[in-house]
Motif scaffolding. Structure first.
Motif, mmCIF file in Angstrom:
data_model
loop_
_atom_site.group_PDB
_atom_site.id
_atom_site.type_symbol
_atom_site.label_atom_id
_atom_site.label_comp_id
_atom_site.label_asym_id
_atom_site.label_seq_id
_atom_site.Cartn_x
_atom_site.Cartn_y
_atom_site.Cartn_z
ATOM 1 N N UNK A 67 0.833 -1.208 0.000
ATOM 2 C CA UNK A 67 0.000 0.000 0.000
ATOM 3 C C UNK A 67 0.867 1.257 0.000
ATOM 4 N N UNK A 68 1.902 1.256 0.829
ATOM 5 C CA UNK A 68 2.796 2.416 0.890
ATOM 6 C C UNK A 68 3.506 2.651 -0.444
ATOM 7 N N UNK A 69 3.828 1.574 -1.136
ATOM 8 C CA UNK A 69 4.498 1.703 -2.454
ATOM 9 C C UNK A 69 3.626 2.442 -3.451
ATOM 10 N N UNK A 70 2.313 2.303 -3.307
ATOM 11 C CA UNK A 70 1.417 2.923 -4.294
ATOM 12 C C UNK A 70 1.122 4.384 -3.982
ATOM 13 N N UNK A 71 1.520 4.838 -2.780
ATOM 14 C CA UNK A 71 1.280 6.238 -2.390
ATOM 15 C C UNK A 71 2.371 6.653 -1.389
ATOM 16 N N UNK A 72 3.638 6.724 -1.868
ATOM 17 C CA UNK A 72 4.773 6.825 -0.936
ATOM 18 C C UNK A 72 5.205 8.240 -0.568
ATOM 19 N N UNK A 73 4.667 9.248 -1.196
ATOM 20 C CA UNK A 73 5.305 10.567 -1.121
ATOM 21 C C UNK A 73 5.020 11.359 0.155
ATOM 22 N N UNK A 74 4.053 10.933 0.969
ATOM 23 C CA UNK A 74 3.682 11.746 2.145
ATOM 24 C C UNK A 74 4.293 11.235 3.457
ATOM 25 N N UNK A 75 4.463 9.924 3.589
ATOM 26 C CA UNK A 75 4.913 9.348 4.852
ATOM 27 C C UNK A 75 6.310 9.831 5.234
ATOM 28 N N UNK A 76 6.413 10.325 6.485
ATOM 29 C CA UNK A 76 7.705 10.809 6.979
ATOM 30 C C UNK A 76 8.218 9.972 8.159
ATOM 31 N N UNK A 77 7.304 9.398 8.972
ATOM 32 C CA UNK A 77 7.706 8.647 10.160
ATOM 33 C C UNK A 77 6.903 7.354 10.217
ATOM 34 N N UNK A 78 7.615 6.236 10.303
ATOM 35 C CA UNK A 78 6.962 4.930 10.360
ATOM 36 C C UNK A 78 7.570 4.118 11.506
ATOM 37 N N UNK A 79 6.724 3.721 12.465
ATOM 38 C CA UNK A 79 7.165 2.983 13.641
ATOM 39 C C UNK A 79 6.494 1.607 13.664
ATOM 40 N N UNK A 80 7.327 0.558 13.579
ATOM 41 C CA UNK A 80 6.815 -0.816 13.562
ATOM 42 C C UNK A 80 7.456 -1.673 14.646
ATOM 43 N N UNK A 81 7.929 -1.074 15.719
ATOM 44 C CA UNK A 81 8.604 -1.798 16.796
ATOM 45 C C UNK A 81 7.752 -2.940 17.349
ATOM 46 N N UNK A 82 8.436 -3.994 17.787
ATOM 47 C CA UNK A 82 7.795 -5.118 18.499
ATOM 48 C C UNK A 82 6.749 -5.840 17.665
ATOM 49 N N UNK A 83 7.020 -5.992 16.380
ATOM 50 C CA UNK A 83 6.205 -6.828 15.506
ATOM 51 C C UNK A 83 7.111 -7.873 14.852
ATOM 52 N N UNK A 84 6.539 -9.024 14.527
ATOM 53 C CA UNK A 84 7.331 -10.096 13.921
ATOM 54 C C UNK A 84 7.391 -9.937 12.402
ATOM 55 N N UNK A 85 8.007 -8.852 11.962
ATOM 56 C CA UNK A 85 8.071 -8.646 10.507
ATOM 57 C C UNK A 85 9.271 -9.371 9.900
ATOM 58 N N UNK A 86 10.315 -9.602 10.693
ATOM 59 C CA UNK A 86 11.471 -10.414 10.318
ATOM 60 C C UNK A 86 12.117 -9.922 9.016
#
Length: 484
Positions: A360-379
């Protein structure tokens, strides 16, 4: 800086006093000589300082007396004063009150957060302001115990039509339900000026919430920021609050309900509010609100129908589930949705869900400045998908936090930062609590000469296997854990 350094700075300013308008010595130990020199400077009629920040300067009661005595002799220029996190206690406050009463003292912003004041000190401050009410626009008494007399005096002040306060911070002031009722009743009688209200970490109770809700319904009350973190708000109380906001939706821009239980009715009402095109909320914080997958689906569906205003969304500590992640991803793909900060720490996000989010972010990437994904099993798989976002020439991500995400290899991340423009924008990358092994050094080398601050861990030493050790390298830094 210690006493000697602060003394040197303030002494130097004494020889050239006429131009300085802002002075910030926060976090330094001013000491007796520094306070003495600064006080001499403040007494100089050529010194027209407008903003003085002495937060966390180890100022004691006696030093506060010297400073406030100096301000009394030359009171007309200062507009902002910050004495937060100093042990000025009640005695120091009493001296400050003499200045606050002076009609020549036209202070607009006063910050006394965590000054070890109890009932008597808070009462003295609010009483002093009652005699000179017309200039103050911001008052921060957070982290002090107001007590009954402090609340009473503050309430009298809030009812005064000459008092045009715009920002009031009473976080963690041990305010009781009865005291909250008194404060909100006072605001109801003079509602038109306040724009920011922080009552977090206080127990509002049923009557406090009811009175606050009556206030929120008043069309003269044009509050823009409401902070009610950790207020023990129940589902029923949340329903009352959100119902009130639904009847007067056009002013609020920031809402913080972290660490409260919204429940089904609260989520439903909040969702109705989010769908209202008159509701132009920019920041929504719902950290640890026990939001279920079904409730997350309702919230994100609501945002999909009114996507253009929100800039910050915090859903940390809630279980989004597959449907919540899917709906949120649909929202992120909407070109009208211009979210700048997304916090999804500790949301039980899996590798598969991370793929959906990053697509989803790839299709609309230009606005996001801060992304926090701590403590998830994204590996590692999740990191690889994030790399696809970073490779996009429209991506302008400034802060990426992947602390404790089960990552063991960052070679793909290193390659993304080497071969794209992402490094031009990235300012912070947090990979602590991941055992990234051999690939770590390559990443460190890539970031060494950049403006990006990297937070990593060294491998635990054999002697202390359970201790996470931080590694600091020029251009690569470790930071303390953030409070939620």
């Amino acid at each position: 800086m210690t006493d000697e350094g602060c003394s040197a700075v303030t002494s130097a300013l004494k020889s050239n006093p006429s131009h300085l308008r802002e002075l910030n010595l926060t976090g330094n130990k001013i000491g007796d000589s520094g306070v003495k020199n600064l006080s001499d400077l403040l007494m100089n009629t050529q010194f027209k300082l407008e903003k003085l920040d002495l937060c966390e300067c180890s100022i004691a009661e006696e030093q506060c007396l010297i400073l406030t005595s100096a301000l009394k002799s030359n009171p007309s220029h200062l507009r902002e004063l910050n004495l937060s996190k100093n042990k000025i206690k009640n005695t120091g406050v009493n001296h400050l009150c003499d200045v606050l009463k002076d009609s020549h003292f036209k202070l607009e912003r006063l910050r006394l957060s965590s000054c070890k004041m109890i009932d008597e000190g808070c009462s003295a401050v609010t009483s002093a302001l009652k005699s000179n009410p017309s200039h103050l626009r911001e008052l921060n008494l957070s982290g002090n115990e107001l007590g009954d007399s402090g609340v009473k005096n503050l309430s009298d002040l809030l009812m005064n039509t000459q008092f045009k306060l715009e920002k009031l911070d009473l976080c963690d002031c041990s305010i009781t339900e009865k005291q909250c009722l008194i404060l909100t009743s006072a605001l109801k009688s003079n509602p038109s000026h306040l724009r920011e209200l922080n009552l977090s970490w206080n127990k509002l109770g049923d009557s406090g919430v009811k009175n606050l809700s009556d206030l929120l319904m008043n069309t003269q009350f044009k509050l823009e920021k409401l902070d009610l973190r950790k207020c023990s708000i129940t589902e029923e109380q949340c329903f009352i609050l959100t119902s009130a906001l639904k009847s007067n939706p056009s002013h609020l821009r920031e809402l913080n309900l972290n660490w409260n239980k919204l429940g089904d009715s609260g989520v439903k009402n909040l969702s109705d509010l989010l769908m209202n095109t008159q509701f132009k909320l920019e920041k929504l914080h719902l950290c640890n609100c026990s939001i279920t997958e079904k409730q997350c689906l309702i919230l994100t569906s609501a945002l999909k129908s009114n996507p253009s205003h929100l800039r910050e969304l915090n859903l940390t500590g809630n279980k989004l589930g597959d449907s919540g992640v899917k709906n949120l991803s649909d929202l992120l793909m909407n070109t009208q949705f211009k979210l700048e900060k997304l916090d999804l720490c500790d949301c039980s996000i899996t590798e598969k869900q991370c793929l959906i989010l990053t697509s989803a972010l790839k299709s609309n990437p230009s606005h996001m400045r801060k992304l926090y994904l701590n403590n998830n099993e994204i590996k590692n798989t999740g990191v690889n998908h994030l790399c696809d976002v970073l490779k996009d020439s429209h991506c302008k991500l400034e802060r990426l936090s992947l602390r404790n995400c089960g990552i063991t290899d960052v070679s793909s991340l290193t390659q993304s930062l080497t071969n794209t423009k992402a490094l031009q924008f990235l300012k912070e990358l947090d990979l602590r609590n991941n055992i990234i092994g051999d690939s770590k050094q390559q990443l460190i080398d890539v970031l060494r000469d950049s403006n990006c601050k990297l937070s990593v861990d060294t491998d635990p030493s054999p002697e202390v296997p359970d201790r996470v050790q931080s590694q600091e390298i020029p251009g690569v830094q470790s930071t303390k854990d953030d409070m939620l």
